[in-house]
Design an enzyme around this catalytic site. Structure first.
Site, PDB file in Angstrom:
ATOM      1  N   ASP A   1      -9.887   4.631  33.274  1.00 60.86           N
ATOM      2  CA  ASP A   1      -9.198   5.911  33.147  1.00 60.86           C
ATOM      3  C   ASP A   1      -9.929   7.048  33.863  1.00 60.86           C
ATOM      4  O   ASP A   1      -9.298   7.947  34.401  1.00 60.86           O
ATOM      5  CB  ASP A   1      -9.002   6.273  31.665  1.00 60.86           C
ATOM      6  CG  ASP A   1      -7.937   7.322  31.469  1.00 60.86           C
ATOM      7  OD1 ASP A   1      -6.781   7.076  31.864  1.00 60.86           O
ATOM      8  OD2 ASP A   1      -8.250   8.401  30.936  1.00 60.86           O
TER       9      ASP A   1
ATOM     10  N   GLU B   1      -2.523  15.481  30.179  1.00 57.47           N
ATOM     11  CA  GLU B   1      -2.122  16.757  30.756  1.00 57.47           C
ATOM     12  C   GLU B   1      -0.966  16.577  31.741  1.00 57.47           C
ATOM     13  O   GLU B   1      -0.017  17.364  31.752  1.00 57.47           O
ATOM     14  CB  GLU B   1      -3.310  17.420  31.478  1.00 57.47           C
ATOM     15  CG  GLU B   1      -4.489  17.710  30.583  1.00 57.47           C
ATOM     16  CD  GLU B   1      -5.510  16.584  30.515  1.00 57.47           C
ATOM     17  OE1 GLU B   1      -6.669  16.884  30.190  1.00 57.47           O
ATOM     18  OE2 GLU B   1      -5.158  15.410  30.774  1.00 57.47           O
TER      19      GLU B   1
ATOM     20  N   HIS C   1      -2.077  10.848  32.805  1.00 59.20           N
ATOM     21  CA  HIS C   1      -3.038  11.365  31.830  1.00 59.20           C
ATOM     22  C   HIS C   1      -2.278  12.288  30.882  1.00 59.20           C
ATOM     23  O   HIS C   1      -1.134  12.674  31.161  1.00 59.20           O
ATOM     24  CB  HIS C   1      -4.142  12.137  32.537  1.00 59.20           C
ATOM     25  CG  HIS C   1      -5.161  11.260  33.193  1.00 59.20           C
ATOM     26  ND1 HIS C   1      -6.368  11.747  33.634  1.00 59.20           N
ATOM     27  CD2 HIS C   1      -5.165   9.931  33.471  1.00 59.20           C
ATOM     28  CE1 HIS C   1      -7.070  10.761  34.159  1.00 59.20           C
ATOM     29  NE2 HIS C   1      -6.365   9.650  34.081  1.00 59.20           N
TER      30      HIS C   1
ATOM     31  N   ASN D   1      -1.709  10.460  27.141  1.00 54.71           N
ATOM     32  CA  ASN D   1      -2.074   9.515  28.184  1.00 54.71           C
ATOM     33  C   ASN D   1      -1.225   8.257  28.002  1.00 54.71           C
ATOM     34  O   ASN D   1      -1.249   7.640  26.941  1.00 54.71           O
ATOM     35  CB  ASN D   1      -3.569   9.197  28.078  1.00 54.71           C
ATOM     36  CG  ASN D   1      -4.073   8.363  29.231  1.00 54.71           C
ATOM     37  OD1 ASN D   1      -3.530   7.307  29.522  1.00 54.71           O
ATOM     38  ND2 ASN D   1      -5.126   8.837  29.869  1.00 54.71           N
TER      39      ASN D   1
ATOM     40  N   SER E   1     -11.680  17.327  27.782  1.00 50.93           N
ATOM     41  CA  SER E   1     -11.932  18.105  28.997  1.00 50.93           C
ATOM     42  C   SER E   1     -11.183  17.488  30.187  1.00 50.93           C
ATOM     43  O   SER E   1     -11.249  16.278  30.399  1.00 50.93           O
ATOM     44  CB  SER E   1     -13.445  18.117  29.257  1.00 50.93           C
ATOM     45  OG  SER E   1     -13.776  18.941  30.343  1.00 50.93           O
TER      46      SER E   1
ATOM     47  N   CYS F   1      -6.259  16.185  36.728  1.00 57.52           N
ATOM     48  CA  CYS F   1      -5.555  17.131  35.866  1.00 57.52           C
ATOM     49  C   CYS F   1      -5.986  18.566  36.155  1.00 57.52           C
ATOM     50  O   CYS F   1      -5.164  19.477  36.137  1.00 57.52           O
ATOM     51  CB  CYS F   1      -5.784  16.766  34.405  1.00 57.52           C
ATOM     52  SG  CYS F   1      -5.105  15.126  33.985  1.00 57.52           S
TER      53      CYS F   1
ATOM     54  N   CYS G   1      -9.930  15.969  33.620  1.00 54.00           N
ATOM     55  CA  CYS G   1     -10.518  15.254  34.751  1.00 54.00           C
ATOM     56  C   CYS G   1     -10.195  15.984  36.065  1.00 54.00           C
ATOM     57  O   CYS G   1      -9.425  16.946  36.072  1.00 54.00           O
ATOM     58  CB  CYS G   1      -9.972  13.827  34.794  1.00 54.00           C
ATOM     59  SG  CYS G   1      -8.270  13.735  35.428  1.00 54.00           S
TER      60      CYS G   1
END
Length: 145
Positions: A142, A52, A50, A39, A77, A82, A79
């Site tokens: 975020d 990912e 982010h 991130n 996990s 992503c 979002c």
């Protein structure tokens, strides 16, 4: 610890050391990391970087069929943003470091045929827990709160 999750966790640590949010990710194809990231929203003043998304960006342009052979490892996990990218590119498997501090769109991904493996790794949990406690305003930003 899974070696690819260990690499994702190293990315998360790098983000934390840079003054950012400690979420890291790696994209793996045939046992090889082809993209890694963390991130970098704070560091780059970005609305989309982010962990990912950074890993996907750093993998570069791939053929559609190649994404369908990859596994994405992420310390937290995913979002909605992503998860949308994961679904868009047809990544079939996501390994999640933890979902105790934040539950992303795992059900959405599973409804799209994505296999989700949640490790609930102690290191991932503690890193995020500490960050959220120490930086609630950045964390809320975020996750869009």
């Amino acid at each position: 610890m899974d070696p690819f999750m260990k690499e994702a966790l190293l990315e998360a640590q790098k983000g934390l050391e840079e003054g950012g949010i400690p979420i890291g990710s790696v994209l793996v194809h045939n046992g090889k990391i082809i993209g890694r990231g963390h991130n970098r929203r704070i560091q780059k003043g970005s609305v989309i970087l982010h962990g990912e998304m950074d890993a996907l960006e750093n993998a570069g342009r791939l053929s559609a069929s190649l994404y369908k052979e990859c596994t994405l490892y992420t310390t937290l996990s995913p979002c909605p943003m992503c998860s949308g990218a994961i679904a868009l590119y047809g990544i079939p498997k996501v390994v999640v470091g933890e979902n105790e501090n934040f539950m992303g769109e795992e059900e959405l991904l599973q409804s799209r045929g994505v296999t989700i493996d949640v490790l609930n790794d102690h290191n991932c949990i503690e890193m995020m827990k500490n960050f959220i406690h120490e930086n609630p305003i950045l964390w809320d930003e975020d996750i869009g709160e």
